[in-house]
Design a protein around this motif. Structure first.
Motif, PDB file in Angstrom:
ATOM      1  N   TYR A 156      44.459  24.442  50.771  1.00  0.00           N
ATOM      2  CA  TYR A 156      43.769  25.724  50.855  1.00  0.00           C
ATOM      3  C   TYR A 156      42.378  25.560  50.258  1.00  0.00           C
ATOM      4  N   SER A 157      41.464  26.450  50.670  1.00  0.00           N
ATOM      5  CA  SER A 157      40.117  26.449  50.097  1.00  0.00           C
ATOM      6  C   SER A 157      39.813  27.735  49.354  1.00  0.00           C
ATOM      7  N   GLY A 158      40.383  28.836  49.806  1.00  0.00           N
ATOM      8  CA  GLY A 158      40.044  30.117  49.193  1.00  0.00           C
ATOM      9  C   GLY A 158      40.959  31.217  49.658  1.00  0.00           C
ATOM     10  N   GLY A 159      40.374  32.420  49.805  1.00  0.00           N
ATOM     11  CA  GLY A 159      41.158  33.624  50.041  1.00  0.00           C
ATOM     12  C   GLY A 159      42.003  33.599  51.296  1.00  0.00           C
ATOM     13  N   LEU A 160      41.493  33.016  52.396  1.00  0.00           N
ATOM     14  CA  LEU A 160      42.258  32.983  53.638  1.00  0.00           C
ATOM     15  C   LEU A 160      43.569  32.228  53.447  1.00  0.00           C
TER      16      LEU A 160
ATOM     17  N   LEU B  14      36.142  41.805  24.544  1.00  0.00           N
ATOM     18  CA  LEU B  14      36.295  42.236  25.935  1.00  0.00           C
ATOM     19  C   LEU B  14      35.950  41.079  26.870  1.00  0.00           C
ATOM     20  N   THR B  15      36.903  40.703  27.723  1.00  0.00           N
ATOM     21  CA  THR B  15      36.770  39.512  28.558  1.00  0.00           C
ATOM     22  C   THR B  15      36.666  39.897  30.028  1.00  0.00           C
ATOM     23  N   ILE B  16      35.617  39.399  30.665  1.00  0.00           N
ATOM     24  CA  ILE B  16      35.342  39.688  32.070  1.00  0.00           C
ATOM     25  C   ILE B  16      35.541  38.412  32.885  1.00  0.00           C
ATOM     26  N   GLY B  17      36.229  38.531  34.010  1.00  0.00           N
ATOM     27  CA  GLY B  17      36.449  37.397  34.900  1.00  0.00           C
ATOM     28  C   GLY B  17      35.693  37.571  36.202  1.00  0.00           C
ATOM     29  N   PHE B  18      35.155  36.468  36.710  1.00  0.00           N
ATOM     30  CA  PHE B  18      34.493  36.446  38.017  1.00  0.00           C
ATOM     31  C   PHE B  18      34.804  35.086  38.613  1.00  0.00           C
ATOM     32  N   ALA B  19      35.635  35.039  39.654  1.00  0.00           N
ATOM     33  CA  ALA B  19      36.020  33.760  40.237  1.00  0.00           C
ATOM     34  C   ALA B  19      36.271  33.941  41.719  1.00  0.00           C
ATOM     35  N   ARG B  20      35.598  33.131  42.531  1.00  0.00           N
ATOM     36  CA  ARG B  20      35.750  33.197  43.992  1.00  0.00           C
ATOM     37  C   ARG B  20      34.900  32.096  44.608  1.00  0.00           C
ATOM     38  N   ARG B  21      34.978  31.980  45.940  1.00  0.00           N
ATOM     39  CA  ARG B  21      34.063  31.071  46.633  1.00  0.00           C
ATOM     40  C   ARG B  21      32.617  31.525  46.377  1.00  0.00           C
ATOM     41  N   VAL B  22      31.650  30.653  46.696  1.00  0.00           N
ATOM     42  CA  VAL B  22      30.267  30.966  46.337  1.00  0.00           C
ATOM     43  C   VAL B  22      29.349  31.005  47.562  1.00  0.00           C
ATOM     44  N   PRO B  23      29.678  31.779  48.596  1.00  0.00           N
ATOM     45  CA  PRO B  23      28.654  32.077  49.595  1.00  0.00           C
ATOM     46  C   PRO B  23      27.664  33.078  49.011  1.00  0.00           C
ATOM     47  N   SER B  24      26.495  33.176  49.612  1.00  0.00           N
ATOM     48  CA  SER B  24      25.435  33.987  49.013  1.00  0.00           C
ATOM     49  C   SER B  24      25.827  35.458  48.905  1.00  0.00           C
ATOM     50  N   TYR B  25      26.616  35.985  49.875  1.00  0.00           N
ATOM     51  CA  TYR B  25      26.886  37.424  49.871  1.00  0.00           C
ATOM     52  C   TYR B  25      27.781  37.851  48.715  1.00  0.00           C
ATOM     53  N   LYS B  26      28.484  36.917  48.074  1.00  0.00           N
ATOM     54  CA  LYS B  26      29.327  37.294  46.929  1.00  0.00           C
ATOM     55  C   LYS B  26      28.515  37.400  45.633  1.00  0.00           C
TER      56      LYS B  26
ATOM     57  N   VAL C 276      31.171  31.129  30.101  1.00  0.00           N
ATOM     58  CA  VAL C 276      31.521  29.759  30.499  1.00  0.00           C
ATOM     59  C   VAL C 276      31.670  29.694  32.012  1.00  0.00           C
ATOM     60  N   PHE C 277      31.357  28.536  32.564  1.00  0.00           N
ATOM     61  CA  PHE C 277      31.665  28.241  33.963  1.00  0.00           C
ATOM     62  C   PHE C 277      32.698  27.129  33.975  1.00  0.00           C
ATOM     63  N   LEU C 278      33.824  27.388  34.658  1.00  0.00           N
ATOM     64  CA  LEU C 278      34.897  26.399  34.753  1.00  0.00           C
ATOM     65  C   LEU C 278      34.904  25.791  36.152  1.00  0.00           C
ATOM     66  N   PRO C 279      34.707  24.479  36.275  1.00  0.00           N
ATOM     67  CA  PRO C 279      34.744  23.868  37.609  1.00  0.00           C
ATOM     68  C   PRO C 279      36.160  23.700  38.129  1.00  0.00           C
ATOM     69  N   ASP C 280      36.240  23.481  39.440  1.00  0.00           N
ATOM     70  CA  ASP C 280      37.484  23.183  40.150  1.00  0.00           C
ATOM     71  C   ASP C 280      38.447  24.366  40.160  1.00  0.00           C
ATOM     72  N   TYR C 281      37.904  25.523  40.540  1.00  0.00           N
ATOM     73  CA  TYR C 281      38.725  26.730  40.667  1.00  0.00           C
ATOM     74  C   TYR C 281      39.815  26.516  41.698  1.00  0.00           C
ATOM     75  N   GLY C 282      41.049  26.820  41.321  1.00  0.00           N
ATOM     76  CA  GLY C 282      42.195  26.690  42.219  1.00  0.00           C
ATOM     77  C   GLY C 282      43.344  27.529  41.703  1.00  0.00           C
ATOM     78  N   MET C 283      44.517  27.379  42.316  1.00  0.00           N
ATOM     79  CA  MET C 283      45.643  28.243  41.979  1.00  0.00           C
ATOM     80  C   MET C 283      46.084  28.088  40.529  1.00  0.00           C
ATOM     81  N   ALA C 284      46.094  26.859  40.022  1.00  0.00           N
ATOM     82  CA  ALA C 284      46.574  26.658  38.653  1.00  0.00           C
ATOM     83  C   ALA C 284      45.681  27.376  37.656  1.00  0.00           C
ATOM     84  N   MET C 285      44.361  27.293  37.859  1.00  0.00           N
ATOM     85  CA  MET C 285      43.447  28.008  36.972  1.00  0.00           C
ATOM     86  C   MET C 285      43.589  29.513  37.141  1.00  0.00           C
ATOM     87  N   ALA C 286      43.685  29.953  38.386  1.00  0.00           N
ATOM     88  CA  ALA C 286      43.734  31.389  38.672  1.00  0.00           C
ATOM     89  C   ALA C 286      44.928  32.051  38.003  1.00  0.00           C
ATOM     90  N   GLN C 287      46.055  31.351  37.940  1.00  0.00           N
ATOM     91  CA  GLN C 287      47.257  31.951  37.375  1.00  0.00           C
ATOM     92  C   GLN C 287      47.142  32.178  35.871  1.00  0.00           C
TER      93      GLN C 287
END
Length: 874
Positions: free
Chosen positions: A125-129, A509-521, A580-591
């Motif tokens: 998988y690559s992302g949301g789809l 207070l902790t804010i999360g932002f994680a997703r693919r990085v096309p320009s529109y996001k 912080v920026f965490l590289p290699d976003y995937g299911m294990a990190m997301a959980q």
């Protein structure tokens, strides 16, 4: 020294432990906590090293430990209970089997997707789809829906992401060995690997093996072209997800669609599984599956047009993109070269194939083959993935149905959902089980129903706050570990990294932002005013901290620059303990990330987010959403459980000004509304109002965002009607429908509205009045049985366009006159005040049409016939 050949040596499990192999091979363990806990108890240290993958675990456990477990009665009782539970799960009746009218439901559904996110142990998988496709399969399994998943097995998966010292994204493509994955090779009765084969230009062939992943009750078939019988180029067709040039992608999509249908047929033949009555293509990538099914019917004696009608009846198409640029389009000559006499589907006319994907509408590219257009033309039922996205899709594809308003385009919507047992933290599950019982909690997460979620109201405030703090603390530890590993990969020495022990604070207070990085996001919208962001991060009393993750496509240098910009800001010693920026976003990190955040941030350009399910996963863990009103948030936002970022999407607003306005609105919300609510304390020292928002999030959003709700909607609104239509289109009916459509298309030029009159004497009328409408029309070679004549009425705007339209069928009065004209009459009820108008139109009508717009044909009055089209009511 490098090995010249690689083997996978599997452990020989003692007989009492053999059920461990079955449990490891069924991916239900990825969302079933008790099974994961069983594997963890085999060897906790090796379980951690194996990243929670039972196949890797069993391949590394010492024989002495296995022998010890084979004598451990307590472990064997747990193993027996887990094996029995899995057996009951995969064989017992569930929602689908007990559904009212279940005999009308499809015997099976084939679900095609280019990617599937089931578990980090199967990185396809690559992302949301892909995550959505994986959640669809899991929810179907929980509900007992007889789904067969179909995809490709990518030997490199999607890329792994690291960062250079200066923050530039680096891509790595580790090789995946199918024998080390939770997969089984599909074999013929004689033990040889089952294969599918496609013909390519120049006499070449593309062969693929079929691997089986068992996702609970649902088989997932993955096609793999890396077989010795293929030439080198063909072996690499399934090398990586979304890689290569146009021809490479075309071959992937031919293998997925055409080869996928052949794999389904092979699987059903070998296993006795019921053949699918409905085929669901998740985005246009698998659209070629319709061509293969037409070819099958042609081999059984149907002509192309009749086969097309039969295939359309049983096909569902889901579009996920709100922009044309997100759709796969191929040069028509490239497509033509891969079909016809010297390549695949040689019995089918290449021109007919090309016509299915041509953009034959205003603004279309005449030399491009559009996979989404083909998907829509090959499916009688289509949907977007949120209410807003359905509207956007109808507007985007309206050119395929000329003469119809966008709201009449036959594309509905089924809002995405997420598989709660996968994404809800174990701690949240335990709290639910303690409050309402384990079985009721499981039912609430898989089946849904608001009554099962109401009990959240009874959970004490202190318990909710303790849970949120615990999850935040776990995230802090996870972030520090990942950040340290990332900096080591970037070349930092141990002596440089002491500051990481102070990164993030479990009480901030902790804010999360994680997703693919096309320009529109808009990954970097938060950086619009860096001084203001710093003030928020370093506020002495109400600080915030932000965890960011995401991958840019390997070919998207613009996206990589956004990542680098964010990383460089996060590297600043003044704020690196707060962002912080965490590289290699995937299911294990997301959980870990979703449960540990207090706020989930989403700031795309509206309306370019088709759905955006990450916020749903966060919400199920008690995280509040702070988002632009786009995708699912536009549909379900309430101030009770989150905040909406105002948008500046007016036509006169340029991109830079829009970003500046929306970033300022984001800062204002954080400063004035979000952080005060998190940090203010009530009488008992708790943030009462924040906790109440968490409670409302779980109670009101919980039942809505479930993949179980989504799959039930697909079954009832799309799969069941498609199955009924498929059964109705037996060969003779398909021939009759195809012939009728050809007749109507050929005769439509002779269909006209000649005269319209009403009983209204003036251009004003009283509310509640019913006018008599009389229409004279010509049908040419058609008859009243071939058409429906409608009166369309409603309020009109300043340009006399009808809005909020109501349609009423008109009835013929007697036969045709001497000139062949027909008279239709009917009532026109004036049920609204203000500027009001009506028109009449003629549409094709047939019992087997799913929509009046299906043929894209409509006839209406000419301009000079517009008699009183703006009746004014007072």
């Amino acid at each position: 020294m490098k090995a010249i050949r690689r083997f996978t040596v599997r452990p020989l499990l003692p007989e009492p432990l053999r059920p461990l192999s079955d449990l490891a091979r069924n991916l239900r363990w990825s969302w079933h906590a008790e099974t994961r806990e069983l594997f963890q108890s085999v060897d906790p240290e090796r379980w951690a090293v194996s990243a929670g993958d039972p196949i890797r675990l069993l391949g590394s456990v010492r024989p002495a430990r296995l022998a010890e477990l084979a004598e451990d009665r307590r472990f064997l009782r747990r193993l027996s209970a887990a094996a029995d539970d899995l057996h009951d799960y995969v064989t017992g009746d569930r929602w689908y089997q007990t559904h009212e009218g279940s005999a009308e439901l499809p015997s099976a559904v084939a679900y095609f997707s280019p990617e599937f996110g089931i578990t980090a142990a199967l990185p396809q998988y690559s992302g949301g789809l892909g995550i959505l496709a994986g959640d669809h399969l899991k929810a179907a399994s929980d509900l007992g829906v007889p789904l067969i998943g179909v995809g490709l097995l990518y030997r490199h998966g999607y890329f792994r992401q690291t960062l250079s010292r200066d923050g530039w994204q680096q891509e790595h493509y580790p090789v995946l060995d199918p024998n080390e994955l939770p997969l089984t090779l599909l074999k013929e009765d004689d033990g040889t690997p089952a294969q599918v084969s496609l013909a390519l230009p120049g006499g070449r062939r593309l062969r693929a093996r079929v691997w089986l992943a068992q996702v609970g009750r649902v088989p997932l078939l993955l096609l793999d072209s890396d077989v010795e019988e293929n030439a080198l180029g063909e072996r690499g067709v399934t090398d990586r997800l979304y890689g290569g040039g146009s021809e490479h992608r075309l071959l992937q999509e031919m293998l997925l669609g055409i080869g996928g249908v052949r794999a389904v047929r092979t699987y059903c033949r070998l296993t006795g599984h019921a053949p699918p009555e409905v085929f669901h293509t998740n985005e246009g990538h698998a659209g070629f599956l319709g061509l293969e099914r037409i070819a099958e019917l042609c081999d059984q004696g149907l002509d192309f047009d009749s086969g097309l009608e039969s295939v359309r009846a049983g096909t569902v198409f889901t579009t996920h993109t709100p922009v044309p640029a997100g759709i796969d389009r191929f040069d028509r000559e490239l497509v033509a070269r891969h079909f016809g006499q010297d390549a695949e589907l040689p019995r089918m006319d290449v021109g007919r194939i090309l016509n299915l994907g041509m953009e034959t509408y205003p603004g279309g590219e005449p030399n491009l083959f559009n996979m989404a257009v083909m998907g829509l033309r090959l499916a009688q039922r289509a949907n977007g993935v949120s209410l807003l996205h359905g509207q956007v899709s109808r507007e985007m594809f309206a050119g395929l149905w000329p003469g119809f308003d966008a709201d009449e385009v036959p594309i509905t919507s089924v809002t995405n959902g997420v598989h709660a047992p996968t994404w809800v933290a174990p701690e949240v599950l335990r709290l639910g089980a303690r409050q309402v019982g384990a079985q009721r909690t499981e039912d609430a997460l898989s089946v849904g129903g608001s009554d099962r979620w109401d009990s959240v109201a009874d959970i004490p405030d202190q318990d909710i706050w303790d849970l949120r703090r615990n999850l935040r603390e776990q995230l802090v530890l996870e972030v520090r570990d990942r950040l340290r590993a990332s900096w080591r990969q970037r070349g930092a020495g141990t002596a440089e990294l002491g500051w990481i022990d102070g990164v993030l604070d479990p009480d901030v207070l902790t804010i999360g932002f994680a997703r693919r990085v096309p320009s529109y996001k808009r990954l970097t919208l938060m950086l619009q005013d860096r001084d203001r962001l710093m003030d928020l991060l370093l506020h002495p009393e109400r600080p915030i901290q932000i965890v960011v993750a995401g991958k840019a496509h390997p070919a998207d240098d613009g996206g990589k620059r956004l990542v680098q910009e964010l990383v460089r800001f996060a590297d600043d010693p003044r704020v690196r303990h707060r962002i912080v920026f965490l590289p290699d976003y995937g299911m294990a990190m997301a959980q870990k990330l979703y449960p540990g955040c207090d706020i989930w941030l989403n700031n795309p350009l509206r309306p370019l987010e088709a759905c955006g399910t990450s916020g749903m996963k966060a919400a199920l863990n008690g995280c509040l959403n702070l988002s632009v009103l786009d995708g699912w948030w536009d549909e379900w936002f309430q101030p009770d459980f989150g905040w909406a970022i105002p948008t500046a999407d007016g036509a006169a607003t340029d991109a830079d000004r829009r970003d500046a306005i929306e970033a300022a609105a984001l800062y204002d919300l954080l400063e004035q509304r979000v952080t005060p609510r998190f940090y203010e304390r009530g009488r008992h020292g708790l943030p009462d109002r924040w906790i109440e928002m968490v409670r409302q999030t779980l109670t009101l959003l919980g039942p809505k965002v479930l993949a179980g709700r989504m799959v039930r909607e697909y079954v009832e609104r799309l799969y069941a009607p498609a199955a009924r239509a498929h059964r109705s289109l037996h060969p003779d009916a398909a021939r009759d429908l195809a012939a009728w459509k050809a007749k109507v298309r050929g005769a439509w030029h002779g269909v006209t509205v000649d005269h319209v009159e009403t009983s209204a004497a003036t251009l004003t009328a009283e509310l509640g009045t019913t006018l008599a409408l009389r229409v004279r029309l010509t049908l040419g070679d058609l008859t009243p049985d071939d058409v429906e004549v409608q009166a369309v009425s409603g309020r009109v705007d300043t340009e006399d366009r009808i809005t909020d339209a109501t349609t009423v069928p008109l009835k013929p009065v007697g036969g045709p006159d001497l000139e062949g004209r027909w008279v239709y009459e009917g009532p026109l009820s004036l049920d609204r005040t203000g500027p009001y108008g009506y028109t009449v139109r003629i549409l094709p009508s047939h019992p087997l049409l799913a929509s009046a717009a299906e043929l894209g044909l409509v006839a209406g009055p000419s301009e000079e016939l517009g008699e009183g089209a703006g009746v004014l009511l007072r």
